[in-house]
Structure formats: structure tokens, C-alpha cells
Design an enzyme around this catalytic site. Sequence first.
Site, PDB file in Angstrom:
ATOM      1  CB  SER A  87      27.444  38.863  38.485  1.00 55.30           C
ATOM      2  OG  SER A  87      28.211  37.827  37.937  1.00 55.30           O
TER       3      SER A  87
HETATM    4  N1  SAH Z   1      29.160  33.459  39.283  1.00 57.78           N
HETATM    5  C1  SAH Z   1      30.241  34.261  39.853  1.00 57.78           C
HETATM    6  C2  SAH Z   1      30.753  35.344  38.928  1.00 57.78           C
HETATM    7  C3  SAH Z   1      31.595  34.737  37.930  1.00 57.78           C
HETATM    8  S1  SAH Z   1      32.759  35.687  37.026  1.00 57.78           S
HETATM    9  C4  SAH Z   1      29.839  34.873  41.162  1.00 57.78           C
HETATM   10  O1  SAH Z   1      28.709  34.702  41.597  1.00 57.78           O
HETATM   11  O2  SAH Z   1      30.717  35.495  41.785  1.00 57.78           O
HETATM   12  C5  SAH Z   1      33.087  34.377  35.854  1.00 57.78           C
HETATM   13  C6  SAH Z   1      33.924  33.246  36.374  1.00 57.78           C
HETATM   14  O3  SAH Z   1      33.993  32.282  35.345  1.00 57.78           O
HETATM   15  C7  SAH Z   1      35.350  33.637  36.694  1.00 57.78           C
HETATM   16  O4  SAH Z   1      35.672  33.278  38.008  1.00 57.78           O
HETATM   17  C8  SAH Z   1      36.181  32.837  35.688  1.00 57.78           C
HETATM   18  O5  SAH Z   1      37.418  32.403  36.197  1.00 57.78           O
HETATM   19  C9  SAH Z   1      35.269  31.672  35.404  1.00 57.78           C
HETATM   20  N2  SAH Z   1      35.500  30.982  34.144  1.00 57.78           N
HETATM   21  C10 SAH Z   1      35.807  31.502  32.927  1.00 57.78           C
HETATM   22  N3  SAH Z   1      35.944  30.520  32.012  1.00 57.78           N
HETATM   23  C11 SAH Z   1      35.711  29.351  32.652  1.00 57.78           C
HETATM   24  C12 SAH Z   1      35.697  27.980  32.252  1.00 57.78           C
HETATM   25  N4  SAH Z   1      35.964  27.606  31.002  1.00 57.78           N
HETATM   26  N5  SAH Z   1      35.416  27.045  33.186  1.00 57.78           N
HETATM   27  C13 SAH Z   1      35.153  27.384  34.469  1.00 57.78           C
HETATM   28  N6  SAH Z   1      35.153  28.666  34.917  1.00 57.78           N
HETATM   29  C14 SAH Z   1      35.428  29.638  34.016  1.00 57.78           C
END
Ligand code: SAH
Length: 214
Positions: free
Chosen positions: A62
Site C-alpha cells: 500500500s
Molecule cells: N498490508 C499489505 C498490503 C496488502 S494488499 C502490505 O503492507 O503490503 C492486500 C492483500 O490481501 C493481498 O496480499 C491479498 O492476497 C490479501 N488478501 C485478499 N483477500 C484475502 C483474504 N480473504 N484473506 C487473507 N488475505 C487476503
Amino acid sequence: MTDSAERKMQFLFALRSKGVTDARVLTAMETTDRRDFIPGGVFATRAYEDMPLPIACGQTISQPSVVGLMTQALNPQPRDKVLEVGTGSGYQAAILTRLARRVYTVERHRRLVTEARANFQRLDLTNVTVMLGDGSHGLPEQAPFDRIIVTAAAEDPPGPLLAQLRQGGIMVVPVGQSDTVQRLIKVTRSPHGFEYDELRPVRFVPLVEGLGKD
Ligand code: SAH
């Protein structure tokens, strides 16, 4: 001043100018080098720019100012147990380890789980546990949580997560259709129920059910 010191000053300045003013959050972000969470290659040089960047499995790390504003809204306290849904690179979780007692973070892509875990080990961050799973179900065996942060967009705040939030707890979650701008929502659990505050528009990858194939 060295180039890297100057880049870091600009990074902090950008955070402040976007409204990240909480001193604890700024310190946590200053001590967590975003470069450590970006895979090598063309984007590594852009670690200190205020923009989301691609990571493995088609996901993104992000934008720093959004990480800062979400962390500030979450307001984690030193004794808190925190759940993050959507580990991605592990950057947001690493910042939370500096502000809370214990962090659990759940990710649906195995490859991202492995990489984030390796990052935490290398950086000696020991109060964080990364788990493979569908985080929309939360983590019942560790509930309740003082704080819950969801870093992928849900159509509604997932029921199991609301149920796993402690009385007085706070959850921050982007809500809305995945292909549009979503609203960042802060949910506070009081004895009378859940209070919802709308914070700002954001854009996140979607919260997806089940495990990823890689
Ligand atoms: N917090 C992260 C950015 C996340 S992007 C950072 O600091 O880099 C969002 C993430 O959520 C992605 O890696 C995606 O694979 C994950 N995601 C999406 N749906 C999900 C779910 N149901 N359970 C766990 N992770 C999920």
C-alpha cells in the site's frame, strides 16, 4: 546529508503533509524501512515514494500515507493484540509490531506468507505471526482482538471479524466494490453496539474468498 537520509526526511514530510501526525505512528514508520518489503528490481528505487507498488501474486504494497492514516485510525496501544487481514509484503504488519504487543496477520497466498515470514525473521521482529488462510473468517482461536485492520476491500465489514472484536475495540476496513473507489471505515465496538465512522476514499485490491493458487 546523505541521499538516503534526505530521502527518509522527504518520506516523513510527505506523511505529515497527508495528515499522519501521530508521533508514535511516525516513529514506527521511520524505524520500518519500506525498502525491506519491496522485492528487488525496477521498483526498489521507488520505496520512499508515496505510491502503491506491485509485489508478487498480482498484489500491492500500500501507499505509505494510507498505511499511516490507517494505523493512526486504528490507534494501537502497547498492550494490544492486533489482527491484520491481508499480509501482502508484511510492511503494515511490521509497523504494527512496533506499536502493539502481538500481531497476527493472515494472507491467502502461500508465496506472500513465506516471503513476509522471511522478512520478519531477517528484521528480528518476533511479536508477529503470519498465517496462511482466508482472513475474512478471522482467527477464532486467537480472538478476541483489541484491534483489527483489513488491508483489502470488502463489500461489507465481514461478520466474523466484527464478532472477534473486543468490547472497546477498533476495526479499520476499506468497504465497497473492488473496481471502484472504496470508503475507509472505522468501526468501534461499544457496549451499545457498533459505531461506524467514514474516514476517506481509498483504493485497495479486493478481499477474496478461499486460498490463492500460489
Ligand atoms: N498490508 C499489505 C498490503 C496488502 S494488499 C502490505 O503492507 O503490503 C492486500 C492483500 O490481501 C493481498 O496480499 C491479498 O492476497 C490479501 N488478501 C485478499 N483477500 C484475502 C483474504 N480473504 N484473506 C487473507 N488475505 C487476503
